[in-house]
Design a protein around this motif. Structure first.
Motif, mmCIF file in Angstrom:
data_model
loop_
_atom_site.group_PDB
_atom_site.id
_atom_site.type_symbol
_atom_site.label_atom_id
_atom_site.label_comp_id
_atom_site.label_asym_id
_atom_site.label_seq_id
_atom_site.Cartn_x
_atom_site.Cartn_y
_atom_site.Cartn_z
ATOM 1 N N GLY A 24 0.836 -1.218 0.000
ATOM 2 C CA GLY A 24 0.000 0.000 0.000
ATOM 3 C C GLY A 24 0.856 1.246 0.000
ATOM 4 O O GLY A 24 0.785 2.055 0.922
ATOM 5 N N PHE A 25 1.635 1.440 -1.091
ATOM 6 C CA PHE A 25 2.628 2.529 -1.082
ATOM 7 C C PHE A 25 2.031 3.910 -1.352
ATOM 8 O O PHE A 25 2.728 4.917 -1.229
ATOM 9 C CB PHE A 25 3.802 2.240 -2.042
ATOM 10 C CG PHE A 25 3.396 1.990 -3.469
ATOM 11 C CD1 PHE A 25 3.011 3.033 -4.298
ATOM 12 C CD2 PHE A 25 3.440 0.707 -3.989
ATOM 13 C CE1 PHE A 25 2.655 2.800 -5.623
ATOM 14 C CE2 PHE A 25 3.077 0.454 -5.310
ATOM 15 C CZ PHE A 25 2.679 1.510 -6.125
ATOM 16 N N GLY A 26 0.734 3.980 -1.718
ATOM 17 C CA GLY A 26 0.098 5.293 -1.919
ATOM 18 C C GLY A 26 0.783 6.069 -3.025
ATOM 19 O O GLY A 26 0.835 5.629 -4.165
ATOM 20 N N ARG A 27 1.341 7.235 -2.679
ATOM 21 C CA ARG A 27 2.031 8.070 -3.683
ATOM 22 C C ARG A 27 3.410 7.524 -4.045
ATOM 23 O O ARG A 27 3.998 7.911 -5.040
ATOM 24 C CB ARG A 27 2.261 9.471 -3.108
ATOM 25 C CG ARG A 27 1.088 10.357 -3.132
ATOM 26 C CD ARG A 27 1.498 11.778 -2.881
ATOM 27 N NE ARG A 27 2.489 11.953 -1.821
ATOM 28 C CZ ARG A 27 2.609 13.038 -1.076
ATOM 29 N NH1 ARG A 27 1.794 14.047 -1.255
ATOM 30 N NH2 ARG A 27 3.535 13.144 -0.145
ATOM 31 N N GLY A 28 3.966 6.699 -3.145
ATOM 32 C CA GLY A 28 5.255 6.060 -3.436
ATOM 33 C C GLY A 28 6.474 6.713 -2.807
ATOM 34 O O GLY A 28 7.604 6.269 -3.047
ATOM 35 N N PHE A 46 3.341 -3.108 -3.593
ATOM 36 C CA PHE A 46 1.996 -3.517 -4.002
ATOM 37 C C PHE A 46 1.040 -2.382 -3.705
ATOM 38 O O PHE A 46 1.099 -1.786 -2.616
ATOM 39 C CB PHE A 46 1.544 -4.765 -3.226
ATOM 40 C CG PHE A 46 2.301 -6.002 -3.588
ATOM 41 C CD1 PHE A 46 2.081 -6.631 -4.804
ATOM 42 C CD2 PHE A 46 3.253 -6.530 -2.727
ATOM 43 C CE1 PHE A 46 2.786 -7.776 -5.147
ATOM 44 C CE2 PHE A 46 3.966 -7.667 -3.059
ATOM 45 C CZ PHE A 46 3.733 -8.294 -4.275
ATOM 46 N N GLU A 47 0.156 -2.103 -4.644
ATOM 47 C CA GLU A 47 -0.822 -1.033 -4.431
ATOM 48 C C GLU A 47 -2.081 -1.383 -5.220
ATOM 49 O O GLU A 47 -2.002 -1.865 -6.345
ATOM 50 C CB GLU A 47 -0.227 0.312 -4.872
ATOM 51 C CG GLU A 47 -1.134 1.510 -4.781
ATOM 52 C CD GLU A 47 -1.803 1.723 -3.433
ATOM 53 O OE1 GLU A 47 -1.105 1.959 -2.441
ATOM 54 O OE2 GLU A 47 -3.037 1.647 -3.370
ATOM 55 N N LEU A 48 -3.236 -1.121 -4.600
ATOM 56 C CA LEU A 48 -4.503 -1.400 -5.279
ATOM 57 C C LEU A 48 -4.920 -0.252 -6.183
ATOM 58 O O LEU A 48 -5.588 -0.462 -7.186
ATOM 59 C CB LEU A 48 -5.611 -1.617 -4.236
ATOM 60 C CG LEU A 48 -5.520 -2.889 -3.407
ATOM 61 C CD1 LEU A 48 -6.565 -2.861 -2.292
ATOM 62 C CD2 LEU A 48 -5.735 -4.110 -4.291
ATOM 63 N N SER A 49 -4.510 0.965 -5.824
ATOM 64 C CA SER A 49 -4.981 2.140 -6.555
ATOM 65 C C SER A 49 -4.201 2.346 -7.854
ATOM 66 O O SER A 49 -2.965 2.453 -7.850
ATOM 67 C CB SER A 49 -4.845 3.366 -5.645
ATOM 68 O OG SER A 49 -4.582 4.509 -6.409
ATOM 69 N N GLY A 50 -4.969 2.451 -8.954
ATOM 70 C CA GLY A 50 -4.352 2.690 -10.258
ATOM 71 C C GLY A 50 -3.669 4.053 -10.300
ATOM 72 O O GLY A 50 -2.634 4.219 -10.955
ATOM 73 N N ILE A 51 -4.231 5.026 -9.576
ATOM 74 C CA ILE A 51 -3.641 6.376 -9.578
ATOM 75 C C ILE A 51 -2.268 6.317 -8.899
ATOM 76 O O ILE A 51 -1.294 6.903 -9.371
ATOM 77 C CB ILE A 51 -4.575 7.364 -8.852
ATOM 78 C CG1 ILE A 51 -5.876 7.467 -9.641
ATOM 79 C CG2 ILE A 51 -3.935 8.736 -8.691
ATOM 80 C CD1 ILE A 51 -6.966 8.241 -8.948
ATOM 81 N N CYS A 70 6.733 -2.454 -9.185
ATOM 82 C CA CYS A 70 5.452 -2.306 -8.500
ATOM 83 C C CYS A 70 4.394 -3.138 -9.207
ATOM 84 O O CYS A 70 4.518 -3.435 -10.395
ATOM 85 C CB CYS A 70 5.040 -0.835 -8.430
ATOM 86 S SG CYS A 70 4.708 -0.085 -10.022
ATOM 87 N N VAL A 71 3.399 -3.543 -8.439
ATOM 88 C CA VAL A 71 2.349 -4.405 -8.978
ATOM 89 C C VAL A 71 1.007 -3.903 -8.474
ATOM 90 O O VAL A 71 0.862 -3.629 -7.279
ATOM 91 C CB VAL A 71 2.519 -5.876 -8.511
ATOM 92 C CG1 VAL A 71 1.491 -6.770 -9.196
ATOM 93 C CG2 VAL A 71 3.919 -6.391 -8.772
ATOM 94 N N ARG A 72 0.041 -3.791 -9.381
ATOM 95 C CA ARG A 72 -1.310 -3.419 -8.963
ATOM 96 C C ARG A 72 -2.070 -4.689 -8.595
ATOM 97 O O ARG A 72 -2.636 -5.371 -9.459
ATOM 98 C CB ARG A 72 -2.022 -2.667 -10.088
ATOM 99 C CG ARG A 72 -3.344 -2.171 -9.610
ATOM 100 C CD ARG A 72 -4.014 -1.316 -10.634
ATOM 101 N NE ARG A 72 -5.277 -0.845 -10.101
ATOM 102 C CZ ARG A 72 -6.171 -0.204 -10.794
ATOM 103 N NH1 ARG A 72 -5.948 0.051 -12.063
ATOM 104 N NH2 ARG A 72 -7.288 0.182 -10.251
ATOM 105 N N LEU A 73 -2.023 -4.997 -7.333
ATOM 106 C CA LEU A 73 -2.617 -6.259 -6.873
ATOM 107 C C LEU A 73 -2.724 -6.215 -5.355
ATOM 108 O O LEU A 73 -1.873 -5.619 -4.682
ATOM 109 C CB LEU A 73 -1.692 -7.408 -7.307
ATOM 110 C CG LEU A 73 -2.065 -8.834 -6.949
ATOM 111 C CD1 LEU A 73 -3.389 -9.241 -7.587
ATOM 112 C CD2 LEU A 73 -0.971 -9.811 -7.416
ATOM 113 N N ASP A 74 -3.744 -6.861 -4.821
ATOM 114 C CA ASP A 74 -3.839 -7.035 -3.373
ATOM 115 C C ASP A 74 -2.557 -7.742 -2.916
ATOM 116 O O ASP A 74 -2.190 -8.797 -3.443
ATOM 117 C CB ASP A 74 -5.074 -7.904 -3.083
ATOM 118 C CG ASP A 74 -5.280 -8.138 -1.602
ATOM 119 O OD1 ASP A 74 -4.291 -8.300 -0.869
ATOM 120 O OD2 ASP A 74 -6.448 -8.173 -1.181
#
Ligand SMILES: C[S@@+](CC[C@H](N)C(=O)[O-])C[C@H]1O[C@@H](n2cnc3c(N)ncnc32)[C@H](O)[C@@H]1O
Length: 299
Positions: A24-28, A46-51, A70-74
């Protein structure tokens, strides 16, 4: 290094033996910082948010950082699918959603099932660092880790005026107390059975001769494909020689949404995953295609 990395396409597990992981890195901001501080190690987020993913992608590109992925995945499924056992040096979770209500505790990112998986993937001596403004969340995590065994822990109040992340800045500006919980993997834990997602190399279309489909009768239907595996069908879109039906497959909680296409070639209908839907190819995706083909052409 790919950021974002498409988990549906890569060979699993990833070949990495030494990784730092942020959930859940948010803005990174924090992920960029640990990647910069540890140029010889891969920093994976890992981050769920596409933004969030898009923002990080731009920042990684403009800063020319080579060791971030980075990976968009739970993250739970990311750990499950992508990472080798005993490969992670540190896991960082900064200001996770606390899921305040007791009935939602299973959703927390540090529930016992998730801690079990994190422990499997951590190297011995590796650590999980959790920052939070919500003391009951830290206490919950300690209870779960104590139940599981195999961890030592330290909980302390954070004294900082230099925020690491967006949420840290927000909580500091509101004068909240912040906490850091560190769990160190010191041994083996109790065992918890993990879900089994069986990937397949290839998916096979189903061919139906001389019959016509009636996908409209499938709209809104739910099928149990096996214990813990459910297929739900939504709207169907029909044209004379091609039909699409929207599907949601849940395999022990791992969900995929995609379209199944029915395409007519001469007297044959071909039922397959739509070329516009990319899926993680699992045995149950094949079963979903088979089930739709069977149900759509039933007289
Ligand atoms: C409260 S925000 C904190 C963001 C950032 N760490 C910070 O401190 O500013 C929580 C973030 O975790 C992400 N998230 C929540 N559950 C997740 C999961 N299971 N896997 C990956 N990311 C998750 C959310 O999308 C959100 O960006």
């Amino acid at each position: 290094m790919l950021c974002p990395l498409n988990y549906k396409r890569v060979e699993k597990p990833l070949p990495w033996d030494e990784v730092l992981v942020e959930i859940g890195f948010g803005r990174g901001d924090f992920l960029l910082r640990i990647a910069n501080d540890n140029p010889d190690v891969i920093a994976l987020g890992f981050e769920l948010s596409g933004i969030g993913i898009e923002k990080l992608q731009k920042r990684v590109k403009s800063a020319g950082i080579k060791n971030i992925s980075c990976v968009r995945l739970d993250a739970y499924w990311g750990f499950h699918l992508l990472l080798k056992d005993n490969s992670i040096r540190s896991i960082y979770i900064n200001y996770p959603d606390p899921w305040f209500k007791r009935r939602d505790t299973k959703r927390r990112v540090t529930s016992r099932e998730k801690l079990f998986l994190f422990s499997k993937k951590l190297k011995k001596g590796g650590s999980l660092y959790v920052r939070t403004d919500h003391l009951p969340f830290a206490e919950f995590t300690i209870e779960e880790a104590t139940w599981l065994g195999g961890f030592e822990y330290e909980l302390r109040e954070l004294e900082t005026s230099e925020p690491l992340t967006k949420y840290e800045a927000k909580w500091l500006s509101q004068g909240r107390k912040l906490y850091q919980l560190t769990l160190v993997k010191v041994g083996e834990t109790k065992l918890i059975e993990l879900p089994k997602l069986k990937e397949v190399k290839e998916l096979f279309p189903v061919r139906i001769e001389g019959k016509e489909p009636h996908t409209e009768s499938l709209e809104g239907k739910e099928f149990k494909l096996e214990e813990g595996v459910y297929l739900r069908l939504f709207r169907a879109y029909r044209r004379p020689d091609s039909e699409l039906i929207e599907a949601l497959l849940s395999e022990e909680g791992f969900t995929q949404r995609f379209f199944i296409e029915l395409r007519k070639k001469g007297r044959t209908w071909i039922v397959d995953i739509s070329p516009h839907s990319e899926v993680l190819r699992t045995e149950n995706i094949q079963k979903a295609v088979n089930r739709v083909a069977e149900a759509a052409f039933r007289p």
